[in-house]
Structure formats: C-alpha cells, structure tokens
Design a protein around this motif. Structure first.
Motif, PDB file in Angstrom:
ATOM      1  N   UNK A   1     -48.511   0.127  37.421  1.00  0.00           N
ATOM      2  CA  UNK A   1     -48.336  -1.041  36.558  1.00  0.00           C
ATOM      3  C   UNK A   1     -46.859  -1.345  36.309  1.00  0.00           C
ATOM      4  N   UNK A   2     -46.468  -2.589  36.551  1.00  0.00           N
ATOM      5  CA  UNK A   2     -45.142  -3.134  36.247  1.00  0.00           C
ATOM      6  C   UNK A   2     -44.008  -2.549  37.080  1.00  0.00           C
ATOM      7  N   UNK A   3     -44.312  -1.736  38.073  1.00  0.00           N
ATOM      8  CA  UNK A   3     -43.246  -1.193  38.910  1.00  0.00           C
ATOM      9  C   UNK A   3     -42.515  -2.317  39.640  1.00  0.00           C
ATOM     10  N   UNK A   4     -43.229  -3.397  39.947  1.00  0.00           N
ATOM     11  CA  UNK A   4     -42.615  -4.482  40.717  1.00  0.00           C
ATOM     12  C   UNK A   4     -41.973  -5.568  39.858  1.00  0.00           C
ATOM     13  N   UNK A   5     -41.994  -5.418  38.531  1.00  0.00           N
ATOM     14  CA  UNK A   5     -41.545  -6.528  37.691  1.00  0.00           C
ATOM     15  C   UNK A   5     -40.061  -6.840  37.851  1.00  0.00           C
ATOM     16  N   UNK A   6     -39.233  -5.828  37.995  1.00  0.00           N
ATOM     17  CA  UNK A   6     -37.812  -6.085  38.195  1.00  0.00           C
ATOM     18  C   UNK A   6     -37.590  -6.900  39.466  1.00  0.00           C
ATOM     19  N   UNK A   7     -38.322  -6.550  40.528  1.00  0.00           N
ATOM     20  CA  UNK A   7     -38.192  -7.279  41.784  1.00  0.00           C
ATOM     21  C   UNK A   7     -38.666  -8.721  41.615  1.00  0.00           C
ATOM     22  N   UNK A   8     -39.719  -8.895  40.854  1.00  0.00           N
ATOM     23  CA  UNK A   8     -40.264 -10.246  40.651  1.00  0.00           C
ATOM     24  C   UNK A   8     -39.327 -11.153  39.861  1.00  0.00           C
ATOM     25  N   UNK A   9     -38.649 -10.582  38.848  1.00  0.00           N
ATOM     26  CA  UNK A   9     -38.102 -11.480  37.828  1.00  0.00           C
ATOM     27  C   UNK A   9     -36.639 -11.299  37.469  1.00  0.00           C
ATOM     28  N   UNK A  10     -35.999 -10.191  37.863  1.00  0.00           N
ATOM     29  CA  UNK A  10     -34.659  -9.928  37.348  1.00  0.00           C
ATOM     30  C   UNK A  10     -33.604 -10.844  37.949  1.00  0.00           C
ATOM     31  N   UNK A  11     -33.676 -11.092  39.243  1.00  0.00           N
ATOM     32  CA  UNK A  11     -32.654 -11.903  39.906  1.00  0.00           C
ATOM     33  C   UNK A  11     -33.285 -13.136  40.546  1.00  0.00           C
ATOM     34  N   UNK A  12     -32.519 -14.203  40.592  1.00  0.00           N
ATOM     35  CA  UNK A  12     -32.987 -15.433  41.222  1.00  0.00           C
ATOM     36  C   UNK A  12     -33.219 -15.189  42.710  1.00  0.00           C
ATOM     37  N   UNK A  13     -34.440 -15.412  43.127  1.00  0.00           N
ATOM     38  CA  UNK A  13     -34.794 -15.246  44.531  1.00  0.00           C
ATOM     39  C   UNK A  13     -36.024 -16.105  44.811  1.00  0.00           C
ATOM     40  N   UNK A  14     -35.934 -17.059  45.741  1.00  0.00           N
ATOM     41  CA  UNK A  14     -37.041 -17.996  45.949  1.00  0.00           C
ATOM     42  C   UNK A  14     -38.234 -17.398  46.678  1.00  0.00           C
TER      43      UNK A  14
END
Length: 775
Positions: A343-356
């Motif tokens: 759970x939530x391991x991918x959240x930084x990848x999803x949301x921390x930096x602008x990436x389309x």
C-alpha cells in the motif's frame, strides 16, 4: 487559588483575535502571540517525574496477570490442547482456549478475511493458541509451559519472492496472491521513454522493519457486572472500543477504554490487538481484573512491521531535466493476512514530481509471517528509497545538480488524484531552496567532487518528499470550559502519542482567550468522559483537532463577550479582550476583568463546543519536505558516520517550534534505522522463525548511529485554505526521505550505488571487495 502577579491566569501582553459573528468562519491568524512559540509541554513534569500513569503502570486491587501461549511454528494446525495440568498449578485463576465457552470468537482482518481469536490453523509464528491468568507473572509463565499442545507442522514460506513462485506452500486456499495487482497509469509511458534523452532502469529492495515502541503493547481489563473498562496503550481509544465491542458482541456504551498516555506507537497501536479481547475474556472468567502486556519478544513477532518491498523503477529524462516517464513495479508482503503489504509504495512516483507519463503496478503476497501494521508514513519511505536514488542517477547522467533537477519538476497540483486538484499550498520548491542554502549544498558538492585520498571519504546527498495526507478532517468534537477564576478545561478524545498534542491544543485556547497554557487542564483519550475522536495517526491529529479547539474557544469567547456587554452596557461587537480583561474598543478605560464578569461569576462556568468542519473542496492538503545529509565512509571497514542533517519541511503553520524540531529529530532517527541498522532476519530455509527478536539482535539506531548535528528548518507557508489554524502534518513526512538521502550521500562518497537496505558495514565491505574505491 487566586491569580497572582507572578502566576497570572491570563498572559500579559497578549491580545486575542476578534470574535467572528455567529455562523461565520474565523479569519486566519496573522501574527500569533502564543501559537508557534517554543513552549515546553504542559504535561512535561508528569512525564519526566514518573507521575504520569501510563497503561502499563496501572495496578488494581485483586489484579491478575495474563499471558498468551503462542504457536512456535510459522505454519501449523493445532491437533489437541491439554490444559488440565496448567489449571491445577498454584496461583492460576483462568485458562482459556478456542474451545472455552465464550472464546470461540471471530477476528476480522478486513477485506473480507477473518479467522478465529484462537485459530486452530496458525499461519504465523506467534499466533495465539491459549491464554492464562494467574496471581503473578511468574505463575502465569509456568502455566503456559504446562499446557500441552500437539501440532501438525506444515510447510511454510516466509519470503514474498518465493511465495510468488509456482509450487510455493499456500498461506490460504486461494493462493498466495492477496488480490489482483493494483495498477495506475496516466499518459503514454512508451512514448515518454521514446522522448527521453536518458532512460535508466534499476531494481531496489527495502528490508522489513519491526515495530518496537518503548512501552509494550497490552492493556488492563476489568469488568463491573456487564460493563468492561480497559486501560490500553493505544493511539485511539475509540478504535479499541469499536473493535472490542464488535468481537465480544457488546454495545459500545458497555465498553470504556482509557489511554491518557501512550509510550510510543508509530502506527502499531492504531487498533486493538487480540491481546485486548483475550485480557477481557480472562477477566470475565476469573471475575477479577487482568493485566496483559506482551513481552518484547512477543511484540516483535505479533505487533506489526514495515513490510519489505521489491521495486523495479524505470525513468526517462530530457537533457534539460524534464521528466518524461516513470514506470514502477512493486511486490511485497503484509504477512499472513491482508495488511497493506504494498500500500502506497508507489505514491511518491505517482505524485511527487511533474511527469506526464506514469505507470505503476503493485502486487501483494501472503507469507507465513506476522501481519504488518501502519508504520510511520506507510509505503512512502520504501518508494522514496527507489525514486530519490533514481533522480540522483538521472541528474548525474545529464550532468545536472540533483537539486536543480528536482526544481525543474515541481508540481502545483495532485497528478494522481481524480480531477487533478490543486494543493492548498505547495512548499516543495521552498523546501529544496531553503534546505540547500542552510546546508551549503553548492559548496559541499563542489568540495566533495575533488579526489579524497586515504580511507575516509565524505559525501553529501539529499532527497525530497510529500506525504499523501496530513490535512486532517472531520469528525472532531471539543468541549471547552472556562471557569469563573479564569482557568479552563479542555475535553477531547484524541490521544497524545508523544507529539505534544495536548500542549498545542492548550496553545490554541491561549491564542483565542489569552489564558495561560499552564492554567488549562486537559482531559483526553477516555471513551467514558471525552468526545469522539479518530485515532492519532497519519500526521492528522493537529490539523484535525486544532480547528475544533479553536472553534470551541471562539464560542466561549462569544458567550463571555455577551455577558461582559451587559456589564458595560454596550453591544458585544464593540468589545475586545487583552491581558485577562474585556474593554470597549474605542474607550479602553472602560474595562472589566474576565474573573469579574457578572454572568460568569453567576453561572460559574462557560461551555463552548467546537466541531471540525470539512476540508476545502477541490483542494488537496499535503505536507512537503527536503532533507540534506553529509556522511563519512571508511572504505576499509564499511563503517558509515552520519555527520550532519538539514531538514526543511513545509507543514503549514508551525504550531509549536519546540515540538516541531523534536518531531524532525525523531523522524530522521527512524529513517536512519531503515537506511542503516534495522532489518528482520527470518530463518527462511529451515524453521521460518524470527531470529532477531530482541533489542540486542534487532539494531535500533542509538546515539552512536545518529548525529547531534540535526538542523530543523521550518518552511512556514501560511496555508489559509487548509483549515482554520493553517496546520498540516509533520510526524510522517520527516521519515520519508531520510534513507534515500543517506544512500545518495554514500554514493557521492564512494561511487557505489546501494540499492538494498540496510547500508551497513557488512554490505559495504562486500561491495568494496568487488569494486574497490579509488583514491
């Protein structure tokens, strides 16, 4: 007791804010007089003197001591239990098993998965098999040893990587996969990689960390006819009440849970454990109170962990620093039952930096290990370990400073949420810039880039973060009483888990009423006497409770001004408060002391009730942060010395500078544990048992592993949209980037990228032997 000049009930020189009209939202604070100052804890004396009564301190007349017999195997079926000898031992007053009348109870793990309280199929080492209550802890221990249990020992799998293989022993009949993989995607990832100038791919792993707070898990249970009272070391008394009532089939009103103090939790005490219900059953059978606190060894196997994770991250970037694509796959385990292993391991990848263009996939597997529990920023430190190291690797490939690369990709809205809502405030840019300046980043990087002869190498590293919640929210109800002498009573259900919650709430009252915080008595965390509150976790306690406290204080002030208006014979809208007095705004000579207000003296007490309103619509309230560290590595021995840390965190308004800095120090310390000292060791091939179940073998970071040179740099962006106090969470975000910052610093020092926690002398020495560090 009368107020004196040296110890006034009201603070001198403190004007209080204006009172909004009934029904109006209060205006945001601007310059505050009390909130934000470095005030010591209101209960500090009680905590350091030993006067504070923690649940583990509770002693009741005729109290017995409980203990639980636990399965010694990771996978076994109970064939038979013989308790006859144990029942006859001196001092033994109750013995229960799954066949004891009233003990054949269902225990739910969520997601539609449940088992028995005493489950005949034990799916992890430490599962409860039987329990006893005796006159002394020693007699209880002897009784456990006298219980004879015959097991059918079954094949096991304790490594999630092996659990995913065909033919692995099945934890549940449906197999070892908890559910279908959780997938997320936006944009066109393949197109994003095609547009990149540099594409990198790397595998990362974080080992499992074990929960081990200072105060052990447990409770005291006492029945008064059909009314159950529990003194529990918990982060949420109402959560415990709900679970116990559900399992025992009792009305909520018949279960009272008290937890005024808690000696650490970090997520492991957000819910009741089986031990809570077992203590209640023992107390019912013995007709006497029962104290049941686990041993340290028991907590290691049964009270949760930060799950291990295996991550493969692929990333693309243009030469100008623009991220074009991120792709993450994750596998992990929450143990033998659903517990959020990935759970939530991918959240930084999803949301921390602008990436389309982003794609993630996370798969959770069952293993024959104890279920995980939330662990300070669940999932985020693991994801940060991968993402922040990858960002540094990308920066090196395009010859860009790591801070500059991150600044090129600052988000202004949440990319991963539906509708892409904006953040109420976004402090990531300020955290990066302010932290880098305080650390002396540019000079430190320049100095470290030169050749370093000898065996001691220095390096610097950094990492950033966001925490996906931290904004709090309803429900919260606060009852505030102002007494005729000017002292106050604050009633709230929330637990103070060591973060200074009670102190900050007293400061909010003081800000609105001018009452000295030391004259505010706080009742908290008691389902029998305090208001409903959700558990204290998720870095949401202050932003949840403080707006309700402020609302209650404003309501008290409104009533007080209405009473004073009658004394001064003016409209209440013309009145203001300062230094314990109420005066007419344009006639400051006409004044009345609060303690002399006729209505207050007549009534004796004014009661104000405050509620937490909803969070702002179409906005996301998240805290941000960035950390910088310097390390020294001995390339002969692999020893790492952490020389200094700078932590810049944006958590809205700083409510108490002293507790803010303390949270930063504590969070970094926990992050150092993930990076360099902590990992669960299981005998995966022979017995499946936990090998390091004590503080000698499980290496928590000590003063020798951390540094006294930790600088907290609050980035205070007044977030007037988050809530009426402008507060956002802090406790969780501080732990998120620490391990990754250390890994980046070690790479800067040695040129060797460590992708597998922990970074300890053993791992480094092996790597140095394979790839010697050149001078």
């Amino acid at each position: 007791m009368k107020p004196t000049d040296d110890k006034p009930y009201f603070l001198k020189g403190v004007p209080v804010p204006e009172t909004p009209l009934p029904g109006e939202d209060p205006k945001p604070w601007k310059q505050t007089s009390v909130v934000g100052k470095p005030l010591p804890r209101t209960d500090g004396y009680e905590r350091v003197s030993g006067a504070a009564v923690y649940p583990s301190d509770v002693l009741l007349p005729d109290m017995l001591y409980g203990a639980i017999l636990r399965c010694p195997y990771p996978n076994a079926r109970v064939k038979s239990i013989d308790i006859s000898v144990a029942e006859r031992l001196p001092g033994v007053r109750a013995v229960i098993t799954g066949s004891t009348p009233g003990a054949d109870l269902k225990w739910s793990y969520g997601d539609g998965v449940s088992a028995k309280l005493f489950d005949p199929h034990c799916r992890f080492e430490g599962e409860a098999v039987a329990a006893v209550a005796a006159e002394t802890p020693y007699q209880a221990s002897d009784a456990l040893q006298a219980i004879e249990v015959k097991y059918d020992v079954l094949p096991f799998v304790v490594d999630e990587r092996k659990a995913a293989e065909s033919g692995a022993p099945a934890v549940h009949q449906k197999g070892n996969r908890v559910a279908a993989p959780t997938k997320y995607e936006r944009g066109d990832v393949e197109k994003g990689f095609a547009e990149a100038d540099v594409v990198l791919e790397e595998e990362y792993r974080t080992e499992c960390e074990l929960h081990t707070p200072l105060e052990l898990h447990g409770c005291v249970a006492k029945w008064d006819h059909n009314q159950l009272t529990i003194w529990e070391s918990t982060q949420g008394v109402y959560a415990v009440q709900s679970k116990v009532a559900e399992v025992l089939g009792l009305p909520l009103a018949k279960v009272r849970v008290i937890g005024h103090y808690v000696g650490g939790g970090f997520g492991s005490k957000l819910r009741a454990g089986k031990y809570t219900v077992i203590a209640a059953l023992l107390a019912a059978k013995a007709a006497r109170p029962v104290k049941l606190f686990l041993s340290r060894e028991e907590t290691f196997v049964t009270c949760g962990n930060r799950p291990p994770t295996n991550m493969k991250l692929k990333a693309g970037v243009k030469k100008d620093g623009t991220l074009t694509a991120l792709q993450l796959t994750v596998t992990g385990t929450g143990g033998a039952f659903p517990a959020g292993g990935v759970s939530l391991v991918d959240w930084q990848v999803r949301d921390l930096y602008t990436c389309p263009n982003v794609r993630t996939e996370a798969t959770d597997f069952y293993t024959h290990t104890g279920p995980a529990r939330p662990f300070r920023a669940p999932g985020h430190p693991q994801g940060s370990w991968a993402l922040e190291q990858m960002l540094d690797a990308l920066a090196e490939k395009i010859d860009m400073d790591p801070v500059e690369l991150r600044l090129k990709n600052i988000p202004l809205f949440s990319q991963a949420r539906d509708g892409k809502p904006k953040y109420s405030s976004t402090g990531l840019k300020e955290c990066l810039e302010t932290g880098a300046k305080a650390f002396g980043w540019a000079d430190a990087r320049k100095n470290r880039s030169a050749s370093q002869p000898g065996h001691l190498r220095r390096g610097v590293g950094m990492a950033a973060c966001l925490w996906f919640v931290g904004g709090g929210g309803p429900p919260s109800t606060i009852v505030l009483k102002l007494f005729a002498d000017g002292s106050a009573n604050l009633n709230m259900g929330a637990s103070d888990i060591g973060t200074g919650t009670k102190t900050i709430m007293a400061m909010v009252v003081s800000e609105e009423l001018g009452v000295d915080p030391s004259k505010i008595f706080i009742e908290n965390a008691d389902t029998g006497t305090t208001q409903f509150a959700t558990p204290s976790g998720g870095s949401k306690t202050i932003p949840t409770e403080s707006p309700a406290v402020r609302a209650a204080a404003i309501e008290v002030k409104r009533q007080l001004l209405a009473m004073a208006a009658q004394d001064l014979k003016v409209d209440a809208s013309r009145l203001a408060m300062k230094e314990g007095s109420i005066y007419i705004s344009n006639e400051p000579s006409r004044t009345v002391k609060i303690s002399d207000v006729a209505g207050l003296k007549k009534r004796g007490v004014i009661v104000g009730v405050g509620y937490r309103g909803p969070n702002p619509a179409n906005l996301v309230v998240n805290p941000f942060g960035a950390q910088f560290c310097e390390v020294q590595v001995d390339v002969r021995t692999g020893e790492i010395e952490i020389l200094r840390f700078v932590a810049a965190h944006e958590s809205g308004r700083v409510m108490n500078r002293l507790t803010f800095d303390s949270q930063v120090i504590g969070g970094i310390t926990m992050g150092i544990g993930l990076a360099s000292t902590e990992f669960r060791v299981l005998d995966a091939n022979e017995t499946g048992k936990l090998c390091n179940r004590n503080w000698h073998d499980y290496k928590l970071p000590t003063s020798l592993d951390i540094t006294e040179n930790i600088t907290s740099v609050p980035v205070e962006i007044l977030d007037n949209e988050a809530n009426s106090t402008g507060a956002k969470g802090l406790g969780e975000p501080v732990t998120i980037p620490t391990a990754a910052a250390i890994a980046n610093a070690v790479y800067n020092a040695t040129g060797i990228r460590i992708t597998h926690t922990p970074i300890n002398p053993v791992q480094l020495s092996l790597l140095f032997s394979e790839k010697p560090v050149k001078g």
